[in-house]
Design an enzyme around this catalytic site. Structure first.
Site: not given
Ligand code: AMP
Length: 295
Positions: A37, A147, A149, A176, A185, A187
């Protein structure tokens, strides 16, 4: 840095900023901020004069039985991280502020919402698109940062932007990773020590698949067999939801690697996967390009 919880206040603020000719960058998040982030925030700071992050755990993108209630939250820590990163405003509405009584309207990017993550999470992307469009309408940023991701999310949002003529630049940012390759993450917090160690298997498998292609192995069935072997050796891997080879631009499935690479030179191959480590679902991807080092 100011925290804003109400839609009207947020809108008034951004109207004011626009009138002062500020360039507004928006970084939508669900909070529990990590370096992934912060990298988006940094990019936004480079390109915009005001940076707004939203922190909103969006209920409509969680399916029944998913982790909405236990999704990690730590506003104090997020506040500090945002402040230190030079964020100007945090937009942190309640669910009731975003979804009023008798809420009925959803955005669907047809087709793209039902493949890959969408096949096991059929309403997920409708929820994502709906909240992102709401944030765009409330904040009206010049640029918004996402992102790679969540690669499928990125493609879907870019499609929504084009299809609905939304005048906002979408800025893509790289994945990242932790030092051992695991994509960052929120999570990852769910993983116990053993699972955390085993979770690196996902990136290893993506890289192995890309290396196999690089070395001339273009038979998808054989590559998948090889990859399944690696997953099967990892006890924490409880399920491989998908391990796909797709066109990075429109997410169409690639069934002939050689044909794709010669037919669309420069496009590359998105290798994307979702697996369950213990009870935690994690996703990751890489883009293979013949002339580029693997990242
Ligand atoms: P989330 O808070 O998980 O909804 O993510 C908010 C934004 O951060 C999305 O655009 C994500 O793609 C992005 N993001 C999350 N993790 C990473 C990461 N490891 N690298 C780059 N971007 C990320």
């Amino acid at each position: 840095m100011q925290v804003i919880e109400k839609v009207d206040q947020m809108r008034q603020k951004t109207n004011l900023l626009r009138n002062k000719s500020e360039t507004i960058g928006l970084v939508p998040t669900m909070g529990y901020l990590h370096r992934g982030h912060l990298n988006l925030i940094e990019k936004s700071r480079e390109q915009c004069t005001k940076v707004i992050i939203s922190i909103f755990v969006n209920p409509t993108q969680f399916g029944p039985g998913e982790d909405l209630d236990k999704y990690p939250r730590d506003f104090e820590k997020d506040y500090k991280a945002a402040l230190e990163s030079g964020v100007d405003y945090i937009f942190k509405p309640d669910a009731s502020e975003i979804y009023g009584e008798d809420y009925r309207t959803f955005v669907t990017v047809r087709g793209l919402n039902k493949i890959m993550c969408g096949s096991s999470r059929p309403l997920h992307f409708d929820g994502v698109c709906t909240v992102v469009l709401k944030l765009f309408n409330i904040i009206q940023p010049h640029k918004a940062y996402f992102g790679r991701k969540d690669y499928q999310q990125l493609v879907i949002i870019k499609k929504m932007i084009r299809d609905l003529n939304i005048p906002i630049d979408i800025v893509e940012c790289p994945i990242v990773r932790e030092a051992d390759g695991l994509a960052m993450s929120s999570r990852n917090k769910y993983l116990n020590d053993k699972e955390r160690k085993d979770a690196t298997v996902l990136y290893r498998c993506l890289k192995t698949a890309a290396e196999l292609i690089k070395n001339g192995n273009t038979d998808i069935d054989k590559i998948k067999k090889n990859i399944n072997g690696i997953f099967n050796e990892t006890p924490s891997v409880k399920e491989v939801d998908y391990f796909d080879f797709r066109d990075p631009e429109d997410l169409t499935e690639i069934d002939d690697i050689e044909k794709h690479l010669t037919g669309k030179p420069g496009c590359g191959i998105l290798i994307a996967s979702a697996i369950r480590i213990g009870s935690t679902r994690i996703i990751d991807n890489i883009i293979y390009k013949p002339d580029r080092a693997l990242t």
